[in-house]
Scaffold this active site. Structure first.
Site, PDB file in Angstrom:
ATOM      1  N   ASP A   1      -7.262  -9.173   8.505  1.00  0.00           N
ATOM      2  CA  ASP A   1      -5.903  -9.461   8.031  1.00  0.00           C
ATOM      3  C   ASP A   1      -4.973  -9.680   9.216  1.00  0.00           C
ATOM      4  O   ASP A   1      -3.853  -9.180   9.241  1.00  0.00           O
ATOM      5  CB  ASP A   1      -5.389  -8.313   7.156  1.00  0.00           C
ATOM      6  CG  ASP A   1      -4.134  -8.709   6.352  1.00  0.00           C
ATOM      7  OD1 ASP A   1      -3.893  -9.927   6.185  1.00  0.00           O
ATOM      8  OD2 ASP A   1      -3.398  -7.810   5.921  1.00  0.00           O
TER       9      ASP A   1
ATOM     10  N   MET B   1       0.806  -1.213   0.000  1.00  0.00           N
ATOM     11  CA  MET B   1       0.000   0.000   0.000  1.00  0.00           C
ATOM     12  C   MET B   1       0.841   1.265   0.000  1.00  0.00           C
ATOM     13  O   MET B   1       0.383   2.310  -0.452  1.00  0.00           O
ATOM     14  CB  MET B   1      -0.921   0.025   1.227  1.00  0.00           C
ATOM     15  CG  MET B   1      -2.108  -0.915   1.126  1.00  0.00           C
ATOM     16  SD  MET B   1      -3.160  -0.788   2.579  1.00  0.00           S
ATOM     17  CE  MET B   1      -3.793   0.869   2.381  1.00  0.00           C
TER      18      MET B   1
END
Length: 715
Positions: free
Chosen positions: A141, A22
């Site tokens: 996650d 990211m």
């Protein structure tokens, strides 16, 4: 991105400390507040990027900011700020000086963690998950790389990049059309892999994968091919952990395998259940004659108070003593031994775990021993020594030993002021606990001065709406009420509640705690209708987030009953207290203090309805239990004794009432002193009985004595 870049004219990037799919994470300086922070930056857009992928990344990044900022828990990374600067999305977080669990697994050498460390981490993560799930947040996650352990032992969950709020999950469980992986293959639940609806139990499966890896050194399905891993999660049973590591206990293995059940309904149903099972695993080990993991190697006698033993005694072991073996006792002062320091860190973490289990007396013993050992090895002003002394004060405070807690906090404040400075967050945290201890000791003026100073420093260094600033203002509002400054207490609490609602959300536990204080202040001001409405709102919000039987929910409902009684609505109050007493008895036991408090309220309202024989029977039963459980002179026992006397008086049994009032007055005199207002009230009650019995001269003499004492103290 580059070093020395200034984000939003405030956050100066200093050093790149992480890079992922990211974006990047930088060590940075918050130049407005003069503190180190971590800044997570989303990779800038470029013309070659897939627009759908870019939109998904931005959505995921914004979601992380929104979700993480809504969470306030010791086990969750704190988010300070979020925004966009020159096309770059950024997220400002607390800077954690620690290692993630993947790094703890001996930097990839697949060496499993020692069982003490595994148990400590498991307890902390389960507590953090219980909190996040109660807020309606599913992480989605969870993996070793997203769980960080800082040097003092606290474990924190981070990276809520694909977390979803519970109400969002009802719409869709995944982002579609992006090709973005919604999780990490080695830790994904079967339902997550299938792309179906998921809830908090998916996190529990991932947690099982994490525990499996910590226990064995490898995840349950340790294959290089991602697709093969996903298929195994869906179809294959994992190898039992004890086949890889035989010394693991059978209950621990069973817990891990239960978490790895393919069907969500077959797993433990919430994280709090996991915490209870971890505690049960420890209790079973103790019943079987094993020392608990946090106490192995501890000794008693001279060692328990930090004196060096005259001889080693390998057999002397106690779960509540400190440990000093012969090798340590023989070392020169201040000789640093990495192995010794690691064991001390483990003992410190163990004491924190004891506190989380509510075993404060044992936590005090272990914290005291570790404090002495760290002081010997590292010096009295070393950060680790001070961290242990701070936790010792915290545990003493939770045991009600406010003066001892104050002594420890004052030492920490003095040392941290010298070493870190008066405005350092750790110094301010210790000063705030000092104020709390002063309040517990009835020194509310002293507490007010400390709270005021700490609040000014927090506003100056952290800002007026930082969670720590708001916590200090909340405590200040509470203390103002104890000083009798009721209007100021109400106004301050109301401002804090509004700020917490903006920053944390209207149903956040901290917001509700402050609204509870607002309601209390309203009651003290005689505004019982307003107090009733506020308490009912708090009770409803806690029922929705914590459940109807949670102690915090029941506490708010108890106060609803107080308001109803004050408003003359005793039938409603009576019904409420019957329900509360039944729930408390079922969930906490028939003789728990809160069960008895609910029954006391029931008795009071029976009296208000004129049902004095029932009120007398209830008061006598509660008084009898309180005397046995709490002691004859405990304040709650004496309050029940007075209720017995009141009922006897209303029934015309003045001789018996006189004896009951005298018993209460004598008890209060022993505990509080002859001149305490509550003692004097009891003496007035006694005089009233004498008057009813026609013993006017004795009554007048007693009234005069009480009035003289009150005049003396008023002047």
């Amino acid at each position: 991105m580059g070093e020395n870049r200034l984000i939003r004219e405030r956050y100066r990037l200093i050093e790149l400390i992480g890079r992922g799919g990211m974006g990047e994470v930088w060590r940075a300086q918050d130049e407005a507040l003069g503190r180190k922070v971590a800044v997570k930056c989303l990779k800038p857009r470029n013309t070659s990027s897939d627009p759908a992928h870019t939109r998904a990344m931005e959505m995921r990044f914004r979601r992380e900011a929104r979700v993480a900022a809504s969470l306030q828990h010791r086990g969750i990374t704190v988010v300070h700020d979020f925004g966009e600067d020159d096309g770059v999305l950024y997220l400002v977080m607390e800077l954690l000086d620690g290692r993630n669990l993947l790094q703890l697994l001996d930097d990839g050498q697949r060496i499993p963690l020692p069982v003490p460390d595994l148990m400590d981490i498991a307890e902390q993560v389960s507590a953090a998950l219980a909190y996040t799930h109660a807020q309606g947040v599913v992480h989605r996650d969870l993996k070793p790389a997203n769980i960080i352990r800082v040097p003092e032992g606290t474990v924190k969950i981070c990276d809520f990049g694909i977390a979803r709020l519970g109400h969002d999950i009802g719409f869709t469980s995944r982002l579609t059309g992006t090709g973005v992986a919604m999780g990490t293959p080695h830790y994904m639940s079967p339902e997550q892999i299938a792309g179906g609806e998921i809830d908090h139990r998916s996190d529990l499966y991932s947690f099982g994968c994490v525990l499996y890896e910590l226990a064995t050194g490898a995840p349950p399905f340790d294959l290089d091919d991602a697709w093969a891993v996903l298929v195994r999660h869906r179809d294959a049973a994992p190898e039992p952990p004890r086949q890889r590591r035989p010394e693991l206990s059978e209950p621990l293995e069973r817990l891990i395998l239960d978490l790895l059940a393919k069907e969500p309904d077959d797993r433990p149903q919430d994280a709090s259940v996991i915490g209870k099972r971890l505690a049960a695993i420890q209790a079973t080990a103790e019943r079987d004659g094993e020392l608990p993991y946090w106490a192995r190697g501890m000794t008693i006698g001279a060692e328990a108070v930090g004196r060096r033993p005259s001889r080693p005694d390998a057999e002397a072991a106690s779960i509540t003593g400190a440990w000093f073996n012969a090798a340590w006792a023989a070392r020169p002062r201040h000789t640093l031994d990495p192995e010794l320091l690691a064991v001390l860190a483990s003992r410190h973490n163990a004491a924190l775990s004891l506190g989380r289990l509510g075993r404060w007396a044992e936590a005090v013993e272990v914290h005291r021993a570790v404090t002495l050992a760290r002081e010997e090895a590292l010096g009295p002003e070393h950060p680790e020594t001070l961290a242990s002394r701070y936790e010792l004060g915290f545990a003493l405070s939770r045991l009600g030993q406010a003066q001892q807690a104050l002594n420890e906090y004052e030492q920490v404040v003095a040392a941290r002021t010298r070493v870190l400075g008066a405005d350092h967050p750790q110094t301010l945290a210790a000063r705030q606990e000092t104020a709390f201890a002063l309040g517990r000791l009835g020194r509310h003026e002293d507490a007010h001065r400390v709270y005021t100073d700490v609040l000014a420093a927090r506003e100056r260094t952290m800002g007026p709406e930082h969670p720590d600033t708001l916590r200090c203002r909340h405590n200040l509002a509470f203390n103002l009420g104890r000083l009798g400054r009721l209007q100021e207490s109400y106004e301050t609490a109301r401002e804090v509640a509004a700020a917490r609602s903006r920053v944390l959300g209207a149903s956040h536990p901290d917001t509700l705690v402050t609204r509870f204080e607002v309601a209390y202040a309203l009651g003290q001001l005689g505004r019982w209708e307003d107090a009733l409405a506020e308490y009912r709102d708090v009770a409803a919000a806690r029922t929705a987030s914590l459940g109807p039987d949670h102690p915090d929910t029941l506490a708010a409902r108890y106060e609803v009953g107080i308001c109803l009684g004050r408003l003359g609505r005793s039938e409603e109050a009576l019904k409420l207290y019957r329900e509360l007493a039944a729930v408390r008895a079922r969930t906490q036991g028939a003789e728990h203090a809160e069960t008895l408090r609910a029954r006391h309220g029931l008795g009071v309202n029976l009296g208000r309805l004129g049902r004095w024989r029932e009120a007398l029977a209830e008061a006598r039963h509660v008084c009898e239990i309180r005397a046995r459980v709490l002691g004859a002179d405990h304040p709650d026992t004496l309050v029940s004794g007075r209720e017995v006397a009141v009922a006897l008086g209303w029934l015309g049994c003045w001789d018996e009432a006189l004896g009951a009032y005298r018993t209460v007055a004598e008890g209060r005199e022993r505990v509080l002193g002859a001149n305490h207002p509550d003692t004097l009230t009891s003496r007035n009650d006694e005089a009233h009985c004498l008057e009813q019995l026609g013993r006017g001269a004795e009554a007048v003499e007693l009234y005069r004595r009480v009035a003289a004492i009150r005049r003396e103290y008023a002047s």
